[in-house]
Design a protein around this motif. Structure first.
Motif, PDB file in Angstrom:
ATOM      1  N   SER A   4      13.547 -69.543  -0.728  1.00  0.00           N
ATOM      2  CA  SER A   4      13.024 -68.515  -1.630  1.00  0.00           C
ATOM      3  C   SER A   4      13.913 -67.282  -1.538  1.00  0.00           C
ATOM      4  CB  SER A   4      11.594 -68.156  -1.232  1.00  0.00           C
ATOM      5  OG  SER A   4      11.129 -67.121  -2.046  1.00  0.00           O
ATOM      6  N   PHE A   5      14.468 -66.877  -2.691  1.00  0.00           N
ATOM      7  CA  PHE A   5      15.332 -65.707  -2.722  1.00  0.00           C
ATOM      8  C   PHE A   5      14.672 -64.519  -3.430  1.00  0.00           C
ATOM      9  CE2 PHE A   5      18.440 -69.087  -2.158  1.00  0.00           C
ATOM     10  CZ  PHE A   5      19.194 -68.568  -1.110  1.00  0.00           C
ATOM     11  N   PHE A   6      13.829 -64.787  -4.394  1.00  0.00           N
ATOM     12  CA  PHE A   6      13.240 -63.723  -5.190  1.00  0.00           C
ATOM     13  C   PHE A   6      11.718 -63.803  -5.151  1.00  0.00           C
ATOM     14  CE2 PHE A   6      17.331 -64.863  -7.086  1.00  0.00           C
ATOM     15  CZ  PHE A   6      17.986 -63.642  -6.969  1.00  0.00           C
ATOM     16  N   ALA A   7      11.157 -63.311  -4.088  1.00  0.00           N
ATOM     17  CA  ALA A   7       9.692 -63.326  -3.965  1.00  0.00           C
ATOM     18  C   ALA A   7       9.112 -62.279  -4.914  1.00  0.00           C
ATOM     19  CB  ALA A   7       9.291 -63.019  -2.547  1.00  0.00           C
ATOM     20  N   THR A   8       8.062 -62.643  -5.614  1.00  0.00           N
ATOM     21  CA  THR A   8       7.420 -61.731  -6.547  1.00  0.00           C
ATOM     22  C   THR A   8       6.147 -61.192  -5.928  1.00  0.00           C
ATOM     23  OG1 THR A   8       8.282 -62.975  -8.424  1.00  0.00           O
ATOM     24  CG2 THR A   8       6.415 -61.518  -8.849  1.00  0.00           C
ATOM     25  N   LYS A   9       6.077 -59.884  -5.792  1.00  0.00           N
ATOM     26  CA  LYS A   9       4.869 -59.252  -5.280  1.00  0.00           C
ATOM     27  C   LYS A   9       4.016 -58.841  -6.475  1.00  0.00           C
ATOM     28  CE  LYS A   9       7.042 -57.537  -1.133  1.00  0.00           C
ATOM     29  NZ  LYS A   9       7.352 -56.368  -0.308  1.00  0.00           N
TER      30      LYS A   9
END
Length: 72
Positions: A4-9
């Motif tokens: 996972s490189f772009f975790a979305t919060k």
């Protein structure tokens, strides 16, 4: 391997919906005959607007109130 490189919060909170918002939304959908025809012709089971309405906050104070709450 999966990384996972772009975790979305995603922020989540309770918010009161402006009174009358559902009525306004249904009225806009009801008035968009072209959108209802397009949705039916293209196999959408619900309403899909034919034209993107970018002035909804100006059309209805309930939507402007919702926008103000979301923008906060």
């Amino acid at each position: 391997m999966i990384r996972s490189f772009f975790a979305t919060k995603i922020y989540r909170a309770e918010m009161a919906v402006p009174a009358g918002l559902a009525k306004v939304c249904l009225a806009i959908a009801r008035d968009d005959l072209a959108g209802r025809r397009w949705a039916k012709a293209h196999g959408y089971r619900g309403y899909t607007s034919y034209a993107s309405l970018d002035d909804l906050p100006t059309r209805a104070p309930e939507i402007a109130e919702l926008q103000a709450r979301l923008d906060r």
